[in-house]
Design a protein around this motif. Structure first.
Motif, PDB file in Angstrom:
ATOM      1  N   GLN A  89      22.950 -53.988  18.597  1.00  0.00           N
ATOM      2  CA  GLN A  89      24.306 -54.271  18.162  1.00  0.00           C
ATOM      3  C   GLN A  89      24.296 -54.570  16.667  1.00  0.00           C
ATOM      4  OE1 GLN A  89      25.819 -57.482  20.533  1.00  0.00           O
ATOM      5  NE2 GLN A  89      25.780 -56.305  22.434  1.00  0.00           N
ATOM      6  N   GLY A  90      25.214 -54.003  15.979  1.00  0.00           N
ATOM      7  CA  GLY A  90      25.266 -54.224  14.551  1.00  0.00           C
ATOM      8  C   GLY A  90      26.081 -53.141  13.878  1.00  0.00           C
ATOM      9  N   VAL A  91      25.784 -52.876  12.640  1.00  0.00           N
ATOM     10  CA  VAL A  91      26.522 -51.898  11.843  1.00  0.00           C
ATOM     11  C   VAL A  91      25.708 -50.613  11.750  1.00  0.00           C
ATOM     12  CG1 VAL A  91      27.456 -51.407   9.567  1.00  0.00           C
ATOM     13  CG2 VAL A  91      27.699 -53.686  10.532  1.00  0.00           C
ATOM     14  N   PRO A  92      26.294 -49.455  12.035  1.00  0.00           N
ATOM     15  CA  PRO A  92      25.535 -48.203  11.973  1.00  0.00           C
ATOM     16  C   PRO A  92      25.233 -47.808  10.532  1.00  0.00           C
ATOM     17  CG  PRO A  92      27.841 -47.751  12.428  1.00  0.00           C
ATOM     18  CD  PRO A  92      27.679 -49.250  12.472  1.00  0.00           C
ATOM     19  N   VAL A  93      24.021 -47.346  10.306  1.00  0.00           N
ATOM     20  CA  VAL A  93      23.586 -46.884   8.979  1.00  0.00           C
ATOM     21  C   VAL A  93      22.835 -45.573   9.134  1.00  0.00           C
ATOM     22  CG1 VAL A  93      23.442 -49.227   8.036  1.00  0.00           C
ATOM     23  CG2 VAL A  93      21.419 -48.191   9.071  1.00  0.00           C
ATOM     24  N   ARG A  94      22.614 -44.910   8.015  1.00  0.00           N
ATOM     25  CA  ARG A  94      21.890 -43.642   8.004  1.00  0.00           C
ATOM     26  C   ARG A  94      21.039 -43.588   6.736  1.00  0.00           C
ATOM     27  NH1 ARG A  94      25.396 -38.552   9.239  1.00  0.00           N
ATOM     28  NH2 ARG A  94      25.389 -39.683  11.216  1.00  0.00           N
ATOM     29  N   PRO A  95      19.828 -43.010   6.818  1.00  0.00           N
ATOM     30  CA  PRO A  95      18.992 -42.930   5.603  1.00  0.00           C
ATOM     31  C   PRO A  95      19.714 -42.182   4.482  1.00  0.00           C
ATOM     32  CG  PRO A  95      17.698 -42.391   7.552  1.00  0.00           C
ATOM     33  CD  PRO A  95      19.111 -42.484   8.007  1.00  0.00           C
ATOM     34  N   PHE A  96      19.715 -42.780   3.309  1.00  0.00           N
ATOM     35  CA  PHE A  96      20.307 -42.144   2.126  1.00  0.00           C
ATOM     36  C   PHE A  96      19.747 -42.846   0.894  1.00  0.00           C
ATOM     37  CE2 PHE A  96      23.422 -40.728  -0.925  1.00  0.00           C
ATOM     38  CZ  PHE A  96      23.722 -39.447  -0.479  1.00  0.00           C
ATOM     39  N   PHE A 148      17.016 -41.631  -7.567  1.00  0.00           N
ATOM     40  CA  PHE A 148      18.126 -41.118  -8.363  1.00  0.00           C
ATOM     41  C   PHE A 148      19.159 -40.458  -7.456  1.00  0.00           C
ATOM     42  CE2 PHE A 148      14.490 -41.387 -11.125  1.00  0.00           C
ATOM     43  CZ  PHE A 148      15.017 -41.965 -12.274  1.00  0.00           C
ATOM     44  N   LEU A 149      20.455 -40.638  -7.829  1.00  0.00           N
ATOM     45  CA  LEU A 149      21.580 -40.121  -7.059  1.00  0.00           C
ATOM     46  C   LEU A 149      22.619 -39.568  -8.017  1.00  0.00           C
ATOM     47  CD1 LEU A 149      21.945 -43.281  -4.820  1.00  0.00           C
ATOM     48  CD2 LEU A 149      21.149 -41.094  -3.964  1.00  0.00           C
ATOM     49  N   LEU A 150      23.634 -38.932  -7.448  1.00  0.00           N
ATOM     50  CA  LEU A 150      24.804 -38.512  -8.207  1.00  0.00           C
ATOM     51  C   LEU A 150      26.013 -39.266  -7.693  1.00  0.00           C
ATOM     52  CD1 LEU A 150      24.771 -34.628  -8.714  1.00  0.00           C
ATOM     53  CD2 LEU A 150      24.096 -36.416 -10.306  1.00  0.00           C
ATOM     54  N   ALA A 151      26.869 -39.736  -8.599  1.00  0.00           N
ATOM     55  CA  ALA A 151      28.106 -40.409  -8.222  1.00  0.00           C
ATOM     56  C   ALA A 151      29.194 -40.017  -9.208  1.00  0.00           C
ATOM     57  CB  ALA A 151      27.919 -41.925  -8.216  1.00  0.00           C
ATOM     58  N   LEU A 242      19.195 -45.681  -7.900  1.00  0.00           N
ATOM     59  CA  LEU A 242      19.350 -46.366  -6.632  1.00  0.00           C
ATOM     60  C   LEU A 242      19.282 -47.875  -6.856  1.00  0.00           C
ATOM     61  CD1 LEU A 242      19.558 -46.030  -3.559  1.00  0.00           C
ATOM     62  CD2 LEU A 242      17.068 -46.060  -3.464  1.00  0.00           C
ATOM     63  N   GLY A 243      20.271 -48.595  -6.369  1.00  0.00           N
ATOM     64  CA  GLY A 243      20.362 -50.029  -6.581  1.00  0.00           C
ATOM     65  C   GLY A 243      21.251 -50.426  -7.739  1.00  0.00           C
ATOM     66  N   ALA A 244      21.803 -49.443  -8.471  1.00  0.00           N
ATOM     67  CA  ALA A 244      22.692 -49.762  -9.589  1.00  0.00           C
ATOM     68  C   ALA A 244      23.947 -50.453  -9.086  1.00  0.00           C
ATOM     69  CB  ALA A 244      23.059 -48.481 -10.350  1.00  0.00           C
ATOM     70  N   THR A 245      24.410 -51.439  -9.832  1.00  0.00           N
ATOM     71  CA  THR A 245      25.566 -52.220  -9.395  1.00  0.00           C
ATOM     72  C   THR A 245      26.863 -51.429  -9.462  1.00  0.00           C
ATOM     73  OG1 THR A 245      25.794 -53.121 -11.640  1.00  0.00           O
ATOM     74  CG2 THR A 245      24.509 -54.405 -10.059  1.00  0.00           C
ATOM     75  N   ASN A 246      26.906 -50.349 -10.256  1.00  0.00           N
ATOM     76  CA  ASN A 246      28.151 -49.590 -10.349  1.00  0.00           C
ATOM     77  C   ASN A 246      28.267 -48.508  -9.284  1.00  0.00           C
ATOM     78  OD1 ASN A 246      26.227 -47.831 -11.318  1.00  0.00           O
ATOM     79  ND2 ASN A 246      27.450 -47.113 -13.051  1.00  0.00           N
ATOM     80  N   ALA A 247      27.361 -48.500  -8.307  1.00  0.00           N
ATOM     81  CA  ALA A 247      27.426 -47.497  -7.242  1.00  0.00           C
ATOM     82  C   ALA A 247      28.419 -47.879  -6.159  1.00  0.00           C
ATOM     83  CB  ALA A 247      26.045 -47.296  -6.616  1.00  0.00           C
ATOM     84  N   TRP A 248      28.867 -49.135  -6.117  1.00  0.00           N
ATOM     85  CA  TRP A 248      29.821 -49.556  -5.073  1.00  0.00           C
ATOM     86  C   TRP A 248      30.521 -50.828  -5.518  1.00  0.00           C
ATOM     87  CZ3 TRP A 248      30.879 -53.465  -1.477  1.00  0.00           C
ATOM     88  CH2 TRP A 248      31.647 -53.095  -0.358  1.00  0.00           C
ATOM     89  N   PHE A 249      31.838 -50.751  -5.656  1.00  0.00           N
ATOM     90  CA  PHE A 249      32.669 -51.912  -5.968  1.00  0.00           C
ATOM     91  C   PHE A 249      33.657 -52.124  -4.827  1.00  0.00           C
ATOM     92  CE2 PHE A 249      31.615 -50.326 -10.259  1.00  0.00           C
ATOM     93  CZ  PHE A 249      31.101 -51.482 -10.834  1.00  0.00           C
ATOM     94  N   PRO A 250      33.678 -53.290  -4.197  1.00  0.00           N
ATOM     95  CA  PRO A 250      34.639 -53.499  -3.113  1.00  0.00           C
ATOM     96  C   PRO A 250      36.055 -53.679  -3.640  1.00  0.00           C
ATOM     97  CG  PRO A 250      33.452 -55.537  -3.575  1.00  0.00           C
ATOM     98  CD  PRO A 250      32.839 -54.465  -4.455  1.00  0.00           C
ATOM     99  N   VAL A 251      37.016 -53.186  -2.890  1.00  0.00           N
ATOM    100  CA  VAL A 251      38.435 -53.418  -3.156  1.00  0.00           C
ATOM    101  C   VAL A 251      38.934 -54.340  -2.049  1.00  0.00           C
ATOM    102  CG1 VAL A 251      40.709 -52.373  -3.393  1.00  0.00           C
ATOM    103  CG2 VAL A 251      38.703 -51.184  -4.267  1.00  0.00           C
ATOM    104  N   THR A 252      39.243 -55.564  -2.397  1.00  0.00           N
ATOM    105  CA  THR A 252      39.567 -56.573  -1.394  1.00  0.00           C
ATOM    106  C   THR A 252      40.926 -57.204  -1.657  1.00  0.00           C
ATOM    107  OG1 THR A 252      38.471 -58.341  -2.654  1.00  0.00           O
ATOM    108  CG2 THR A 252      37.131 -57.132  -1.046  1.00  0.00           C
TER     109      THR A 252
END
Length: 615
Positions: A89-96, A148-151, A242-252
């Motif tokens: 039980q938990g949150v589903p994830v996938r390798p990326f 390394f990733l693309l965003a 990978l791990g950069a802080t600008n890869a995900w910003f929450p909108v709350t």
């Protein structure tokens, strides 16, 4: 919880699923990197319902009326058998990212290419990893995520185009890729990728900056958390680590749970309206009330009958019991809170809110009109979406903005939410003194300086340049709030990152607001320990405010800090920096923007705009 297996791979705190690791975010585990999947794949039955009608109404205004509930993230059992269903039980994830690198031979390939195997550890999920089983330099060599990733700024995230990058564009060559290092340091110019077949090689330094924009392909519009591609993205992607802080910003969105009705029964009807409105008669209502009693959230149910509740519901439907919860808009979130915080009477009978007015500290009577000790409060936060590369400026800009990525493939029926309980101190400023200060010419000059930075910042991000400027009143209150957060942290023992702010600033002549609520909160039901309330008492608050203002006069980065002009570098702060005024971004409403010490106290560069200059 991830594909292609269902092995647990690690743990995070429930609150982190709103602020750090929500849908679309990357979780950098010790041996893996995974992306949190969208809400479509979450098991809704494991997510407990969270009641807060004001916040739910505001979420609906942003995401649509189909949103039925706020729900807490699922929590797995700590002592569950690792081979049982409860352990999964938990949150589903996938390798990326999908690309992995062998730490010994440097092989660079996708995890499902058949060259790597997953090595799960059911007893220590954090040790689950990929291995290169047939590595020439060692059996079962560890395989780690490619870093390394693309965003792009429209919320898309994709694997780095390794073949495209090495071969300088589209190529029929599909040789084996190797990642290797040249030189002692790990700077990008020393990181290389080579094709074994055609022997093409290129340094990762060419993936960044203007050269990288020309060398990288167009954005494919990928949303890995939704298994979906958008076909019409015109934004230019950029390489991110990978791990950069600008890869995900929450909108709350957040709201304080406050009493909106005059009696406990009326307040209960508003709080539980989403459950109560489904009942068509008193008979059905009895079953709903029985379910609500089991939740244990509404003590008033032990004092009323179903008939009393039904009568209150009829008044609510007819409009006699106050506005419908769905009538609350996101722009009105703070107005009801302001009304309750400034009310002469304390709502001591309500379980989630209790305040007590105390005297204004000696010497501050001309600046503050009242001080209240908020001995009990509850804050509820909801996650609406997320952005990448650029953080969302504020909720009014992003409700329908194309740069905000969705949590679901279809319009969401529910959104993740969390609640915290705690205490705080509320300061209300004297409106006459504040309006007189706003009329000073020096204040107008500082206001224009911040406004120039605001225009430049928004223009560079292709946003309307004049929209959503909060004003000089907000900047002054915001700056004082940060000074007090830093000072409170030294006095009360709470970490500065655990103290939060809510700024109430509105210069509407008919209904102005000017106040600061500083509070600390914890996710358990007991809240915090009273240390912040103690500092709000007159004998302590006056001393702390004087200390905070004295520290603000000189910054260790002066004169550079005091002379900073936001119009020149398109920033959103003037005389403020990490040494004197910035706080943790989890504590700040605006991400350390719209700050200026010169609005509070004299500085090296400006001595005529200080609100507390006569103190």
């Amino acid at each position: 919880m991830s594909k292609p297996t269902t092995a647990p791979v690690g743990t995070v705190r429930p609150s982190q699923l709103l602020w750090t690791y929500g849908p679309g975010a990357l979780v950098d585990l010790p041996n893996l990197s995974v992306v949190t999947m969208g809400l479509d794949l979450w098991r809704e039955s494991l997510c407990e319902v969270l009641d807060e009608p004001r916040l739910l109404a505001a979420v609906r205004r942003s995401l649509g009326p189909q949103v039925e509930r706020l729900r807490k993230p699922p929590v797995a059992e700590d002592d569950a058998d690792p081979f049982s269903a409860e352990a999964h039980q938990g949150v589903p994830v996938r390798p990326f990212p999908r690309w992995l690198r062998c730490v010994r031979c440097g092989l660079l390939a996708e995890y499902d290419s058949g060259l790597f195997d997953l090595d799960p550890d059911p007893f220590r999920p954090e040790r689950t990893s990929f291995v290169h089983t047939n590595c020439d330099k060692g059996k079962k060599s560890d395989a780690v995520p490619a870093r390394f990733l693309l965003a792009c700024g429209h919320g898309h995230l994709d694997d780095f185009p390794w073949h495209w990058f090495v071969h300088g564009g589209p190529s029929a060559c599909r040789g084996t890729l190797r990642f290797f290092e040249r030189g002692a340091s790990l700077q990008t110019e020393n990181l290389w990728v080579r094709c074994d077949e055609c022997e093409s090689a290129k340094s990762l330094a060419h993936a960044f900056g203007e050269e990288g924009r020309r060398a990288l392909p167009a954005c494919r519009g990928r949303h890995p958390h939704l298994d979906r591609y958008d076909s019409d993205c015109e934004a230019r992607p950029r390489a991110v680590v990978l791990g950069a802080t600008n890869a995900w910003f929450p909108v709350t969105l957040s709201a304080l749970a406050i009493p909106l009705a005059e009696d406990r029964l009326g307040q209960f009807v508003q709080d539980a309206w989403e459950d109560l409105k489904e009942a068509d008669d008193v008979g059905e209502l009895k079953g709903v009330l029985k379910t609500l009693r089991k939740r244990g959230r509404y003590p008033v149910l032990d004092e009323v009958t179903p008939e009393d509740v039904w009568s209150a519901m009829e008044r609510e439907r007819s409009g006699a019991g106050g506005a419908e919860p769905d009538g609350v808009t996101e722009s009105d979130m703070k107005r009801p809170e302001w009304t309750v915080l400034t009310s002469p009477s304390s709502s001591s009978a309500w379980p989630h809110f209790l305040s007590e007015r105390v005297a204004v500290p000696a010497g501050f009577e001309a600046f503050l009109s009242e001080v209240s000790l908020v001995k009990r409060l509850r804050e509820v936060n909801a996650l609406l979406g997320f952005s990448r590369i650029d953080s969302p400026e504020e909720i009014r800009d992003i409700s329908a903005h194309e740069r905000i990525a969705s949590l679901t493939a279809d319009p969401p029926r529910w959104v993740p939410a969390s609640e915290v309980h705690g205490e705080g101190v509320f300061l209300r400023f004297d409106e006459r003194t504040l309006r007189a200060w706003e009329g000073w010419s020096a204040v107008g000059e500082r206001d224009e300086r911040l406004r120039r930075g605001h225009r430049g910042w928004r223009t560079s991000r292709e946003l309307p340049p004049e929209a959503n400027y909060p004003g000089v009143r907000f900047a002054m209150l915001h700056t004082l709030s940060h000074l007090l957060i830093r000072e409170f942290a030294l006095e009360c023992g709470y970490g500065a990152a655990s103290i939060r702010e809510r700024i109430y600033a509105e210069d509407d002549p008919s209904d102005p607001m000017a106040g600061i609520l500083l509070y600390t909160a914890a996710p358990d039901s007991d809240g915090t320990l009273g240390g912040l309330v103690e500092l709000g008492k007159p004998e302590n608050l006056g001393r702390i405010m004087i200390q905070a203002l004295r520290r603000a006069r000189i910054c260790s980065s002066d004169p550079l800090c005091s002379e900073h002009d936001p119009g020149q570098d398109r920033s959103l702060h003037a005389a403020a920096c990490h040494a004197c005024n910035f706080v943790a971004e989890t504590s700040c409403e605006r991400g350390n923007r719209y700050l200026d010490r010169a609005l509070l106290v004299p500085t090296f560069e400006c001595s005529t705009a200080a609100f507390f200059g006569s103190l």
